[in-house]
Motif scaffolding. Structure first.
Motif, PDB file in Angstrom:
ATOM      1  N   VAL B 125      94.777 -11.474 -66.885  1.00 25.27           N
ATOM      2  CA  VAL B 125      94.756 -12.851 -67.553  1.00 25.27           C
ATOM      3  C   VAL B 125      96.286 -13.364 -68.065  1.00 25.27           C
ATOM      4  N   GLU B 126      96.511 -14.273 -67.545  1.00 23.77           N
ATOM      5  CA  GLU B 126      97.929 -14.968 -67.738  1.00 23.77           C
ATOM      6  C   GLU B 126      98.982 -13.851 -67.697  1.00 23.77           C
ATOM      7  N   GLY B 127      99.213 -13.122 -66.403  1.00 23.82           N
ATOM      8  CA  GLY B 127     100.225 -12.197 -66.357  1.00 23.82           C
ATOM      9  C   GLY B 127      99.701 -10.679 -67.178  1.00 23.82           C
ATOM     10  N   PRO B 128     100.416  -9.822 -66.484  1.00 21.75           N
ATOM     11  CA  PRO B 128     100.330  -8.593 -67.069  1.00 21.75           C
ATOM     12  C   PRO B 128     100.759  -8.197 -68.420  1.00 21.75           C
ATOM     13  N   TYR B 179     110.447  -1.698 -65.366  1.00 20.15           N
ATOM     14  CA  TYR B 179     109.563  -2.148 -64.255  1.00 20.15           C
ATOM     15  C   TYR B 179     109.819  -3.614 -63.739  1.00 20.15           C
ATOM     16  N   SER B 180     110.038  -3.883 -62.616  1.00 17.97           N
ATOM     17  CA  SER B 180     110.328  -5.112 -61.933  1.00 17.97           C
ATOM     18  C   SER B 180     109.119  -6.146 -62.345  1.00 17.97           C
ATOM     19  N   LEU B 181     109.022  -7.340 -62.144  1.00 24.89           N
ATOM     20  CA  LEU B 181     107.972  -8.281 -62.452  1.00 24.89           C
ATOM     21  C   LEU B 181     107.025  -8.014 -61.433  1.00 24.89           C
ATOM     22  N   PRO B 205      97.500 -13.508 -59.280  1.00 28.19           N
ATOM     23  CA  PRO B 205      97.442 -12.063 -58.870  1.00 28.19           C
ATOM     24  C   PRO B 205      98.978 -11.752 -58.291  1.00 28.19           C
ATOM     25  N   THR B 206      99.309 -12.739 -57.458  1.00 30.72           N
ATOM     26  CA  THR B 206     100.419 -12.504 -56.595  1.00 30.72           C
ATOM     27  C   THR B 206     101.669 -13.058 -57.136  1.00 30.72           C
ATOM     28  N   ASN B 207     101.766 -13.421 -58.391  1.00 30.80           N
ATOM     29  CA  ASN B 207     102.856 -14.120 -59.151  1.00 30.80           C
ATOM     30  C   ASN B 207     104.009 -12.996 -59.115  1.00 30.80           C
ATOM     31  N   GLY B 208     105.141 -13.242 -58.637  1.00 28.00           N
ATOM     32  CA  GLY B 208     106.369 -12.342 -58.778  1.00 28.00           C
ATOM     33  C   GLY B 208     106.338 -11.472 -57.762  1.00 28.00           C
ATOM     34  N   MET B 209     105.653 -11.317 -56.581  1.00 26.36           N
ATOM     35  CA  MET B 209     105.318 -10.233 -55.776  1.00 26.36           C
ATOM     36  C   MET B 209     105.992 -10.644 -54.424  1.00 26.36           C
ATOM     37  N   ASP B 210     106.533  -9.756 -53.813  1.00 27.09           N
ATOM     38  CA  ASP B 210     107.415  -9.900 -52.391  1.00 27.09           C
ATOM     39  C   ASP B 210     106.220 -10.051 -51.446  1.00 27.09           C
ATOM     40  N   PRO B 211     106.633 -10.501 -50.287  1.00 30.78           N
ATOM     41  CA  PRO B 211     105.550 -11.256 -49.206  1.00 30.78           C
ATOM     42  C   PRO B 211     104.807  -9.746 -48.837  1.00 30.78           C
ATOM     43  N   GLN B 212     105.266  -8.617 -48.853  1.00 28.76           N
ATOM     44  CA  GLN B 212     104.521  -7.540 -48.313  1.00 28.76           C
ATOM     45  C   GLN B 212     103.407  -7.119 -49.661  1.00 28.76           C
ATOM     46  N   GLY B 213     103.812  -7.418 -50.871  1.00 29.29           N
ATOM     47  CA  GLY B 213     103.150  -7.103 -51.913  1.00 29.29           C
ATOM     48  C   GLY B 213     101.925  -8.137 -51.938  1.00 29.29           C
ATOM     49  N   THR B 214     102.142  -9.354 -51.515  1.00 28.86           N
ATOM     50  CA  THR B 214     101.231 -10.477 -51.265  1.00 28.86           C
ATOM     51  C   THR B 214     100.088  -9.944 -50.483  1.00 28.86           C
ATOM     52  N   ARG B 215     100.734  -9.555 -49.273  1.00 28.50           N
ATOM     53  CA  ARG B 215      99.713  -9.158 -47.973  1.00 28.50           C
ATOM     54  C   ARG B 215      98.824  -7.916 -48.669  1.00 28.50           C
TER      55      ARG B 215
END
Lengths: 266, 351
Positions: B125-128, B179-181, B205-215
C-alpha cells in the motif's frame, strides 16, 4: 510479538545511546564527588553527601539526580515515539493489515514502554551502584531516621526505591502513549509529552494551586525516600502508586479510544 | 496523446449522462462457471464494494464506488493521481473507515472480519515501509510476528522463500537504510508474499524498479494468477496493465468511470485506419468527399474513422483518385487511448 517489540526497540541506536548516557550520568557524578574531595555536608542533592561514607548510597544519589529531568526526558522520547513512530515510518499500515489487532498493538507498545521505564531506572541505579562501590567504602546503611541497617537490608530497601521510581514514571508514559496516538510526527509527540511534564512540574511548584497538587502525577515522586526510614512510611508510597494507576487507566483508555477509531493515513 | 475520436461509446458511460443507458459491456463480467457456493472459493468477487464513500471534511475523495473484482482475475485499477485509488485501497484493508457504503473482501465484511480475512490477503500500500535500522529479514520477521496466526516455526524458511521469489537473497542482510528504492520495493513485495494469499493488492508495484525488475514482477504476477490468486494492481504504467491484466477499472475524481474485462473494454472502442500517402491534402479531400472523417496527425499521417467502409475499399478510393498509398494500418486503440478518453485529463493531478 512483545519479544519482537522489545528487540526492535533496544536494537535502535537512538535508544542505546539514551541508555548509555543514562548510565554515564551517575558514574560522572560519582567521579566528580570522589576527586573533588566530596561535597560539603548539607549541600547538593539528597543522599549525595552520604556517598563518601557508603558507596551504596550512590544508587540513590544517581536516581535523585536523574529523576527531575533525565529519566522523564527518556520516557517522553520512548513513549512519544510508540504509535507516531510507526505511523511516521509507514510500518503502522503494514502491521495493521498483517493483521495485528489495534488493541493488541497498543497493549504491546504500552508494555514495551513500561519495560523501558524500568530498564532506564535500572541502568541509572546499576551505574550509580558500580561507581559507588568502586570509588567509596561500603558498610552499614544509615537511614533518614538516623539508625543504621544491615547492608543486606539496606540494599533491599534501595532496590525497592529504584523499583518505585521506575513505577513512578508509568503515569508519564501513559500520557506519552496517548499523545503518540494523536499525531504522525514522533518529534511532536515527544515534545508534547515533555511539555506536559514541565507544565506539571511548574504547577507542583506553585503553592497557589495547592488544591490540584494531589492530582498531579509528580506529586509523590519523592516518596521513595520513605523506604529509607527505619520504619517505612507507606502512605505517600501507596498514594503515588494509586495515582500512577489512575493515570494509566485514564490515558490508556484515551489512547485506546483514539487509536481503535483512527483513520490510518500514514 | 491520442488524437482520434473513436472513444464515444465509452464516453457515454460517464456518470452525469444518465439519459444514455450504460452499455452492457461496462458491467464487470462474471466468470461464467462460477456460482455462489460453499466450496472454495466461496465468493464470486474477491473484492466487492457497495456505495463506498469517503469524505475528509468537505472533500469527497471516494464517491459511491461499486467496485467488483472477480475472483481469479488480474485486475488493473487505473486513475490519474488524486483520483482516490489509494484511499479506496486503504478502505479495502480496513485502515480507514468509510463514511458510507460497505466493503466485502473474499466474501466477508471489512472491517468486521479483519482478523479472518486479512491473513489471506497480501498487500503493498502506497509504497513499502520498513524499519531502517533493521535488515530485510529482520523487518520481515517483525511483520510475520505481528500476525494473529504467527508461528515461529518455519519463520526463517518463509522469509528466505519470499526473498528468493523477489530476487533479494544476495542483498538481504544489509540494513534497509542501505537499500535502493527498487530493493525496498522488492522487499515490500516479499512482505506481501510472506504468506500464501488468495488476494494480492499491489499499489504501484513496479515503482522505482528497473526494466529487468519490472519484467520479473510481471512474471511473478502471472505465476500467482495461474495458481489462483486474485491480483488487484494499481498502476500508472498502462502498458504494464495491458500486458498482465484480464480486467480493468478506471477511476476519476473519486468515481468509477468504467470497469470490465479488458476484452470487453477493447470491443467498445473502434479501430482506426492510419494511412501515409504521397499527397496528404489530396487524400484528405478525396476521403472527405467520400464521406469519411479524417484528421491529420503531426507526422502527416491520416487518421481515419473507417465507419462501415472496409480498409481495402478506402484504399481503392485513394488509388483511383491518384494518391499513392505508402502505408495503411488498421490500429486498435491502446489502453492509453482508452484511458485518456475516459479520464479526459491524462495524467494530471485531478484533485
Amino acid at each position: 510479538m512483545l519479544r519482537n517489540e522489545l528487540s526492535l526497540m533496544f536494537r535502535r541506536r537512538r535508544l542505546q545511546v539514551l541508555l548509555f548516557v543514562l548510565g554515564l550520568v551517575p558514574i560522572a557524578i560519582m567521579l566528580a564527588v570522589r576527586f573533588s574531595g566530596g561535597p560539603d555536608r548539607g549541600e547538593g542533592p539528597a543522599f549525595l553527601n552520604q556517598v563518601t561514607n557508603n558507596g551504596v548510597f550512590a544508587t540513590l544519589a544517581a536516581l535523585t539526580v536523574t529523576l527531575p529531568i533525565f529519566l522523564p526526558m527518556a520516557v517522553a522520547v520512548v513513549a512519544g515515539d510508540t504509535v507516531s513512530g510507526e505511523a511516521n515510518l509507514g510500518t503502522l499500515r503494514y502491521l495493521l493489515i498483517r493483521p495485528i489487532g489495534r488493541v493488541r498493538l497498543l497493549a504491546t507498545k504500552a508494555t514495551a514502554t513500561a519495560v523501558f521505564c524500568l530498564a532506564a531506572t535500572l541502568v541509572v541505579a546499576v551505574g550509580g551502584l558500580l561507581a559507588g562501590v568502586v570509588l567509596f567504602p561500603v558498610g552499614r546503611i544509615t537511614t533518614l531516621s538516623g539508625d543504621t541497617l544491615a547492608l543486606s537490608t539496606g540494599v533491599v530497601r534501595i532496590a525497592g526505591a529504584a523499583l518505585l521510581i521506575g513505577l513512578s514514571l508509568l503515569g508519564l508514559a501513559a500520557i506519552g502513549l496517548f499523545i503518540s496516538t494523536l499525531t504522525d510526527v514522533p518529534v511532536g509527540a515527544m515534545a508534547g509529552t515533555l511539555g506536559v511534564f514541565i507544565l506539571t512540574g511548574v504547577l507542583e511548584a506553585l503553592p497557589q494551586v495547592r488544591a490540584i497538587h494531589p492530582w498531579l502525577f509528580v506529586h509523590d515522586w519523592a516518596s521513595y525516600g520513605d523506604l529509607l526510614r527505619t520504619n517505612v512510611r507507606w502512605a505517600s508510597i501507596n498514594h503515588n502508586l494509586v495515582r500512577q494507576g489512575i493515570y494509566i487507566l485514564v490515558f490508556g483508555s484515551a489512547a485506546w479510544a483514539r487509536f481503535t477509531t483512527k483513520d490510518v493515513l500514514a | 496523446m491520442s488524437e482520434h475520436q473513436n472513444a464515444t461509446v465509452l464516453l457515454e458511460a460517464r456518470p452525469g449522462a444518465p439519459e444514455s443507458p450504460a452499455p452492457a459491456a461496462l458491467e464487470p463480467s462474471l466468470p461464467a462457471t462460477t456460482q455462489r457456493s460453499p466450496t472454495p472459493p466461496s465468493y464470486v468477487w474477491a473484492i466487492e464494494t457497495r456505495g463506498l464513500t469517503k469524505r475528509f471534511g468537505q472533500a469527497t475523495v471516494v464517491d459511491g464506488l461499486d467496485l467488483r473484482v472477480p475472483a481469479g482475475s488480474v485486475f488493473g485499477f487505473l486513475g490519474p493521481n488524486g483520483s482516490g485509488k489509494t484511499t479506496t485501497i486503504r478502505m479495502l484493508l480496513g485502515l480507514i473507515s468509510p463514511s458510507a457504503g460497505e466493503v466485502h473482501l473474499l466474501g466477508e465484511p471489512i472491517p468486521a472480519a479483519n482478523g479472518r480475512v486479512l491473513p489471506r490477503v497480501g498487500a503493498l500500500v502506497e509504497g513499502p515501509a520498513f524499519y531502517p535500522w533493521l535488515s530485510g529479514p529482520q523487518n520481515l520477521a517483525r511483520f510475520d510476528a505481528a500476525g494473529s496466526d504467527s508461528r515461529r516455526v518455519g519463520r526463517n524458511e518463509r522469509i528466505a522463500d519470499a526473498l528468493a521469489r523477489v530476487g533479494l537473497t544476495a542483498a538481504a542482510d544489509k540494513k534497509v537504510k542501505a537499500y535502493s528504492l527498487g530493493m525496498r520495493q522488492r522487499l515490500g513485495l516479499a512482505n506481501a508474499l510472506l504468506h500464501p494469499c488468495e488476494l494480492l493488492i499491489l499499489d504501484e508495484p513496479t515503482n522505482g524498479m528497473d526494466p529487468q525488475g519490472t519484467r520479473e514482477i510481471r512474471h511473478l504476477i502471472r505465476d500467482l494468477a495461474e495458481n489462483g490468486t486474485t491480483v488487484c494492481l494499481s498502476s500508472h504504467l498502462l502498458a504494464e496493465i495491458e500486458q498482465v491484466c484480464t480486467h480493468v477499472a478506471v477511476m476519476r475524481l473519486g468515481k468509477l468511470l468504467a470497469q470490465s474485462s479488458l476484452q470487453e473494454l477493447r470491443a467498445t472502442t473502434v479501430e482506426r485506419l492510419r494511412v501515409i500517402t504521397t499527397d496528404t491534402e489530396l487524400a484528405r479531400a478525396t476521403l472527405h468527399a467520400y464521406g469519411v472523417v479524417v484528421t491529420i496527425a503531426d507526422d502527416g499521417a491520416l487518421n481515419i474513422d473507417p465507419g462501415e467502409h472496409s480498409p481495402e475499399e478506402l484504399n481503392r478510393v485513394l488509388v483511383t483518385a491518384g494518391v499513392g498509398v505508402r502505408r495503411l494500418v488498421l490500429e486498435s486503440p491502446t489502453l492509453e487511448d482508452t484511458f485518456v478518453a475516459l479520464t479526459g485529463e491524462g495524467f494530471d493531478v485531478a484533485q
